[in-house]
Design an enzyme around this catalytic site. Sequence first.
Site, PDB file in Angstrom:
ATOM      1  N   ASP A 128       0.869  -1.175   0.000  1.00 29.00           N
ATOM      2  CA  ASP A 128       0.000   0.000   0.000  1.00 29.00           C
ATOM      3  C   ASP A 128       0.912   1.234   0.000  1.00 29.00           C
ATOM      4  O   ASP A 128       2.141   1.130   0.061  1.00 29.00           O
ATOM      5  CB  ASP A 128      -0.974  -0.022   1.190  1.00 29.00           C
ATOM      6  CG  ASP A 128      -2.211   0.848   0.900  1.00 29.00           C
ATOM      7  OD1 ASP A 128      -2.164   1.692  -0.026  1.00 29.00           O
ATOM      8  OD2 ASP A 128      -3.233   0.704   1.600  1.00 29.00           O
TER       9      ASP A 128
HETATM   10  C1  BGC Z   1      -5.113   3.137   0.200  1.00 29.95           C
HETATM   11  C2  BGC Z   1      -5.293   2.118  -0.902  1.00 29.95           C
HETATM   12  C3  BGC Z   1      -5.138   2.769  -2.252  1.00 29.95           C
HETATM   13  C4  BGC Z   1      -3.801   3.481  -2.302  1.00 29.95           C
HETATM   14  C5  BGC Z   1      -3.506   4.129  -3.643  1.00 29.95           C
HETATM   15  C6  BGC Z   1      -3.881   3.979   0.005  1.00 29.95           C
HETATM   16  O1  BGC Z   1      -3.810   5.006   0.930  1.00 29.95           O
HETATM   17  O2  BGC Z   1      -5.060   2.459   1.437  1.00 29.95           O
HETATM   18  O3  BGC Z   1      -6.540   1.494  -0.779  1.00 29.95           O
HETATM   19  O4  BGC Z   1      -5.249   1.814  -3.263  1.00 29.95           O
HETATM   20  O5  BGC Z   1      -3.770   4.475  -1.291  1.00 29.95           O
HETATM   21  O6  BGC Z   1      -4.283   5.209  -3.891  1.00 29.95           O
END
Ligand code: BGC
Length: 756
Positions: free
Chosen positions: A279
């Site tokens: 993530d």
């Molecule tokens: C979130 C994810 C997301 C990623 C990219 C993160 O902060 O937890 O769900 O896919 O950002 O945008």
Amino acid sequence: MNYATLFLFVLAASLLRAQQSIPEVEELLSRMTIEEKIGQLNLLTPGGGAVTGAVVSSDVEAKIKAGQVGGLFGLAGPDRIRTAQEYAINETRLGIPLFIGSDVIHGYKTTFPIPLGLSSSWDMALIERTAQIAATEATADGINWNFSPMVDIARDPRWGRIAEGAGEDPYLGSAVARAMVRGYQGDDLGADSTMLATVKHLALYGAAEGGRDYATVDMSRLKMYNQYLPPYHAAVEAGVASAMTSFNDVEGVPASGNKWLLTDLLRGQWGFQGFVVSDYTSINEMTNHGLGDLQAVSALALTAGMDMDMVGEGFLTTLPESLEEGKVTEEQITTACRRILEAKHKLGLFDDPYRYLDTLRPARDILTDAHRAVARRAAASAAVLLKNDSGTLPLSRDARIALVGPLADSQNNMLGTWAPTGELSEAITIQAGFDEVVPEVTYTYAVGANITDDTTLANNTNVFGPRVVIDERNPDTLLEEALAAARQADVVVAVVGEASEFSGEAGSRTELTIPESQKKLIRALVATGKPVVLVLMSGRPLVITEEMDLPLSILQVWHPGVEAGNGVVDVLYGNYNPAGHLTASWPRSVGQIPVYHSMKRSGRPAPNKGAPFQKFQSNYLDVPNTPLLPFGYGLSYTTFTYTNPQLGSEQIRMGDSVQVSIEVTNTGQLAGEEVVQLYLRDVVRSVTPPDKTLKGFTKVMLAPGESRRVTITLAPDDLKFYNAALDFAAEPGTFEVFIGENAEDEQNMLSFELLP
Ligand code: BGC
């Protein structure tokens, strides 16, 4: 295992690997330097999407040209993406195309209801269709990799991200996971309108302590296997191409560095063949978790089975040194790179890196009338009728309406959280829906109240733009205006609830009631004596104990998406008979959390429903244990009865299926759909069972007066659970089956024996 078997096993495994390896990818790998391989493991964002971390990528263009980038996210449109792709193709030695990722969570530009709302439709074909449309639109805009589905089981509505998933239940959550993977990926990832899906967030993210986002998680393996892991596993079985790790701990090691999770479980036990992405800076964050500096945590992640580093650049900047120092191996880097190249190959990017970049497609494929029609239907299907006082709903077209409430005409709150690719300006508000769907109806509009009068809450909510606008006028003036409208009307429709960014990422709350500013409005409207309908919007289960006691009707519509107004007004006027059912229990008070239907029994069970408090039993002094609204709950404009339940057999053997059927009759005046639900209780087993748990459902449409025998088949796996040895097995004994309208409906109980 003796040596001969071990040898055969290893041989078979390597043959399998050899069979699956893709010659073009192997040939390319053989030509790559270690720096080029590490470059493929780096995922950056040039900005433009939702920035959800402290770090934003810099010098992206230079890094692409230097062969230091494997993929980008947060950019869209064939022209912009072509430019980026050209840097990679024309200006690097090997010309390896980029992944173009995005968070397409509930629709691309045709935004559907938030996922928690969509799951309330219990309509897997509809959910799959919404994912297909999302893929058609996203690929038309150049995107080839989606960071969805989010399948985290959530039993704590304080956690804002409960909005992004399918609620509390692993059986339903698994069905939704499969439908979404199928919708995004189709049968052929090489097709123009399909994209890679990502199951996220592996794992247990929804169990964050106290409902605080990014907080720690601690859970037994039994609970993981039985309750929290099934939807991720289902997505893997459906062939999901990638998996994103979660921010939280899993048994003391954050998911992004957890070898048991990423290698032993995901690949070893589940046979996952795709690639794992972190993530947003979740590798770097392991430093904050207390696992060492960037070099240490990056090596930990790679060794654990991580393939791609989102935004943090720890892989890019520290793996060369770790390789030199023997902390990681070239083999590990090559393996990660191979998985990424294999996915690019599946997408057909090596044949044509510009394949998703047809400039004619956006106008042709995005926000089409056909897509909007599905969004309208989805907004209606997600709606859950919680209460219909005196049968106020559906509304008569002759009634004069007072349309009030801060969400009645708020375009900025219609799409819901995590809709960064949507266009707020395209959203149909509830007021606009009145104009469009029932132009003959006379209504007066007044805002009536602010979403909240609390300026701190408003500011914290407005990070992505104005979701809570505090009116310049005094709250009493707003209220008076709404009351004046109400007095002139036959029925009041009050659109109230949460701003879209009251939920979502980093959108946790401790109070789950409707904000006080709006409660005042609701009480005053009821006091006028006019029939009141609340159209309730939220990204989570709310605590609406007070409102359930008031003489009013409540239609829960979540954040309904781009066609909000049209879909919701369809329901208000009976063009669509509501059939949504809750997929997470609604608590009576925050103090009850977690409250969900598959809780285990206590040795000192709470007194039966309605019975008085009993000392030394598992109950509260002040409220019953049961939720205010159970899992599976939802009303219709018609009524259904369930009669004559039958079992295919009262004794079955291991490995047999059993059919459960019941006669469902539409006893009302309107055609309507019913979600028939089957709950199972495993009476005695070696590991304490949940009291009962969902094991089947089906949605049927019945004309007024129509009866139909509905059959649900319990397959052998439905009787199994993970035992103390973590084997998935059934145990002989009695099973009780409940078939009805929600998790608390115990009218139709049957039982059968599973013989040894
Ligand atoms: C979130 C994810 C997301 C990623 C990219 C993160 O902060 O937890 O769900 O896919 O950002 O945008």
